[in-house]
Scaffold this active site. Structure first.
Site, PDB file in Angstrom:
ATOM      1  N   ALA A  41       0.871  -1.172   0.000  1.00  0.00           N
ATOM      2  CA  ALA A  41       0.000   0.000   0.000  1.00  0.00           C
ATOM      3  C   ALA A  41       0.910   1.223   0.000  1.00  0.00           C
ATOM      4  CB  ALA A  41      -0.865  -0.009   1.254  1.00  0.00           C
TER       5      ALA A  41
ATOM      6  N   GLY B 239       0.505  -4.952   0.868  1.00  0.00           N
ATOM      7  CA  GLY B 239      -0.654  -4.995  -0.027  1.00  0.00           C
ATOM      8  C   GLY B 239      -0.360  -5.699  -1.344  1.00  0.00           C
TER       9      GLY B 239
ATOM     10  N   GLU C 208      -0.742  -9.259  -0.530  1.00  0.00           N
ATOM     11  CA  GLU C 208      -2.175  -9.457  -0.268  1.00  0.00           C
ATOM     12  C   GLU C 208      -2.960  -9.499  -1.584  1.00  0.00           C
ATOM     13  OE1 GLU C 208      -2.068  -6.208   2.618  1.00  0.00           O
ATOM     14  OE2 GLU C 208      -3.055  -7.535   4.052  1.00  0.00           O
TER      15      GLU C 208
ATOM     16  N   GLU D 235       4.306  -5.141   7.501  1.00  0.00           N
ATOM     17  CA  GLU D 235       3.533  -4.094   8.171  1.00  0.00           C
ATOM     18  C   GLU D 235       3.948  -3.820   9.618  1.00  0.00           C
ATOM     19  OE1 GLU D 235       2.263  -6.326   6.118  1.00  0.00           O
ATOM     20  OE2 GLU D 235       0.812  -5.367   4.787  1.00  0.00           O
TER      21      GLU D 235
HETATM   22  N1  COA Z   1       4.646   3.066  -0.577  1.00  0.00           N
HETATM   23  C1  COA Z   1       5.045   4.210  -1.125  1.00  0.00           C
HETATM   24  N2  COA Z   1       6.190   4.338  -1.837  1.00  0.00           N
HETATM   25  C2  COA Z   1       6.946   3.228  -1.992  1.00  0.00           C
HETATM   26  C3  COA Z   1       6.587   1.992  -1.436  1.00  0.00           C
HETATM   27  C4  COA Z   1       5.370   1.929  -0.704  1.00  0.00           C
HETATM   28  N3  COA Z   1       4.913   0.788  -0.181  1.00  0.00           N
HETATM   29  N4  COA Z   1       7.541   1.090  -1.737  1.00  0.00           N
HETATM   30  C5  COA Z   1       8.469   1.744  -2.456  1.00  0.00           C
HETATM   31  N5  COA Z   1       8.112   3.032  -2.617  1.00  0.00           N
HETATM   32  C6  COA Z   1       8.831   4.099  -3.316  1.00  0.00           C
HETATM   33  C7  COA Z   1      10.018   4.607  -2.519  1.00  0.00           C
HETATM   34  O1  COA Z   1       9.585   5.534  -1.542  1.00  0.00           O
HETATM   35  C8  COA Z   1      10.840   5.228  -3.617  1.00  0.00           C
HETATM   36  O2  COA Z   1      10.236   6.446  -3.988  1.00  0.00           O
HETATM   37  P1  COA Z   1      11.084   7.839  -4.045  1.00  0.00           P
HETATM   38  O3  COA Z   1      12.068   7.598  -5.150  1.00  0.00           O
HETATM   39  O4  COA Z   1      10.037   8.849  -4.377  1.00  0.00           O
HETATM   40  O5  COA Z   1      11.719   7.987  -2.712  1.00  0.00           O
HETATM   41  C9  COA Z   1      10.619   4.269  -4.778  1.00  0.00           C
HETATM   42  O6  COA Z   1       9.421   3.570  -4.509  1.00  0.00           O
HETATM   43  C10 COA Z   1      11.741   3.251  -4.922  1.00  0.00           C
HETATM   44  O7  COA Z   1      11.866   2.553  -3.707  1.00  0.00           O
HETATM   45  P2  COA Z   1      13.261   2.396  -2.906  1.00  0.00           P
HETATM   46  O8  COA Z   1      12.927   2.153  -1.472  1.00  0.00           O
HETATM   47  O9  COA Z   1      14.164   3.518  -3.232  1.00  0.00           O
HETATM   48  O10 COA Z   1      13.817   1.071  -3.587  1.00  0.00           O
HETATM   49  P3  COA Z   1      14.848   0.027  -2.953  1.00  0.00           P
HETATM   50  O11 COA Z   1      15.264  -0.877  -4.058  1.00  0.00           O
HETATM   51  O12 COA Z   1      15.883   0.706  -2.152  1.00  0.00           O
HETATM   52  O13 COA Z   1      13.949  -0.829  -1.892  1.00  0.00           O
HETATM   53  C11 COA Z   1      12.003  -2.039  -1.166  1.00  0.00           C
HETATM   54  C12 COA Z   1      12.906  -1.654  -2.348  1.00  0.00           C
HETATM   55  C13 COA Z   1      10.793  -2.766  -1.710  1.00  0.00           C
HETATM   56  C14 COA Z   1      12.755  -2.972  -0.215  1.00  0.00           C
HETATM   57  C15 COA Z   1      11.559  -0.757  -0.396  1.00  0.00           C
HETATM   58  O14 COA Z   1      11.045   0.166  -1.331  1.00  0.00           O
HETATM   59  C16 COA Z   1      10.530  -0.983   0.660  1.00  0.00           C
HETATM   60  O15 COA Z   1      10.832  -1.500   1.731  1.00  0.00           O
HETATM   61  N6  COA Z   1       9.258  -0.572   0.401  1.00  0.00           N
HETATM   62  C17 COA Z   1       8.212  -0.604   1.362  1.00  0.00           C
HETATM   63  C18 COA Z   1       7.692  -2.003   1.553  1.00  0.00           C
HETATM   64  C19 COA Z   1       6.612  -2.033   2.602  1.00  0.00           C
HETATM   65  O16 COA Z   1       6.826  -1.806   3.765  1.00  0.00           O
HETATM   66  N7  COA Z   1       5.387  -2.357   2.142  1.00  0.00           N
HETATM   67  C20 COA Z   1       4.271  -2.514   3.006  1.00  0.00           C
HETATM   68  C21 COA Z   1       3.457  -1.290   3.048  1.00  0.00           C
HETATM   69  S1  COA Z   1       2.085  -1.518   4.123  1.00  0.00           S
END
Ligand code: COA
Length: 260
Positions: free
Chosen positions: A66, A112, A115, A135
């Site tokens: 999400a 999400g 999910e 989460e």
């Molecule tokens: N919501 C909003 N933005 C997200 C996102 C999310 N769930 N997951 C990734 N993004 C965005 C990042 O903020 C970044 O945006 P920006 O360039 O504007 O800062 C972009 O996507 C790229 O992500 P980044 O974190 O730089 O890539 P990475 O390769 O370093 O890491 C992940 C990849 C997937 C490990 C990391 O993005 C992450 O942990 N995301 C969140 C996962 C999460 O907790 N999901 C559950 C949500 S309830």
């Protein structure tokens, strides 16, 4: 009208919906969830669509969750509404679609994103996929059905471990756990999904819809799945597809189902 965050392609009865926010790793924001709701309604009403594949844009992510940026400032009522609206519009909608839904998990499927994949009827992952429900690392719990669907797919103990650790598992582990049906090299992911779709499309659309309802009934609280199976089984006998399927067998020819 074209969607802002979705790409839709049709080929031979298969509609592929691609979530297209690659710079945000296809995170599910409000607009994307509404568009998916609309796209599912359109696909449901289109007799030309027999199977749906849902995937993410780019080589890195299916859906990274999400959209955290959208809900970071929410209070309790908004948090509750976020889960309730999302479950209704997207996750329950996917699970209860009358047409088979295949998730092509092409990279990160987190929160999400996992999910959404779990709401689909079948999951195929590419070998680079990583799956998790992170989460609790954000101070919340899965709110789009993850606490229920993960436990159903992999069992309560593994689900608890995955949710508690907020960790990610690799595609081969997900296969071993039964979280995904198949794992293939990334460049073969859509081909594998289309191969499954082609096998499914040989069969009766009315029977497929009945099978989805019957299987899902077993997971609905207070519903007797066996009784629902009896009802759905019986109803099949009133369909043109049943007449066609049984006639084709007896006449030793290929069935030509119309979905009626
Ligand atoms: N919501 C909003 N933005 C997200 C996102 C999310 N769930 N997951 C990734 N993004 C965005 C990042 O903020 C970044 O945006 P920006 O360039 O504007 O800062 C972009 O996507 C790229 O992500 P980044 O974190 O730089 O890539 P990475 O390769 O370093 O890491 C992940 C990849 C997937 C490990 C990391 O993005 C992450 O942990 N995301 C969140 C996962 C999460 O907790 N999901 C559950 C949500 S309830």
């Amino acid at each position: 009208m074209p969607f802002a965050n979705l790409l839709i392609t049709d080929a031979d009865g298969v509609r592929t919906i691609t979530i297209n926010r690659p710079d945000q790793l296809n995170a599910l924001n409000r607009v994307t969830i509404s568009e998916l709701d609309q796209a599912l309604n359109e696909a449901d009403g289109d007799r030309g669509v027999r199977v749906l594949i849902i995937t993410g844009s780019g080589a890195k992510a299916f859906v990274a969750g999400a959209d955290i940026k959208e809900f970071a400032h929410f209070a309790v009522p908004e948090g509750k509404a976020l889960a309730a609206d999302g479950q209704k519009k997207l996750f329950d909608h996917v699970e209860n679609m009358s047409k088979p839904m295949i998730a092509a998990v092409n990279g990160f499927a987190l929160g999400g994103g996992l999910e959404l994949a779990m709401s689909c009827h079948i999951r195929v992952a590419s070998d680079n996929a990583r799956m998790g429900l992170p989460e609790v690392s954000l101070g919340v719990i899965p709110g789009y059905g993850g606490t229920q669907r993960l436990a159903r797919l992999v069992g309560k103990g593994k689900a608890m471990e995955m949710i508690f650790t907020a960790g990610m598992i690799k595609a081969d582990e997900a296969l071993q756990w039964g979280l995904v049906n198949h794992v293939v090299p990334q460049d073969q992911l859509l081909a594998k999904c289309n191969e499954l779709a082609a096998a499914i499309m040989k069969n009766s659309p009315t029977a497929l819809a009945a099978a989805i309802r019957a299987v899902n009934a077993g997971y609905e609280p207070g519903v007797d799945g066996m009784q629902r199976e009896i009802e759905e089984f019986g109803k099949c006998f009133g369909t043109a597809d049943f007449k066609e399927g049984t006639s084709a067998f007896l006449e030793k020819r290929k069935a030509n189902f119309t979905g009626a």
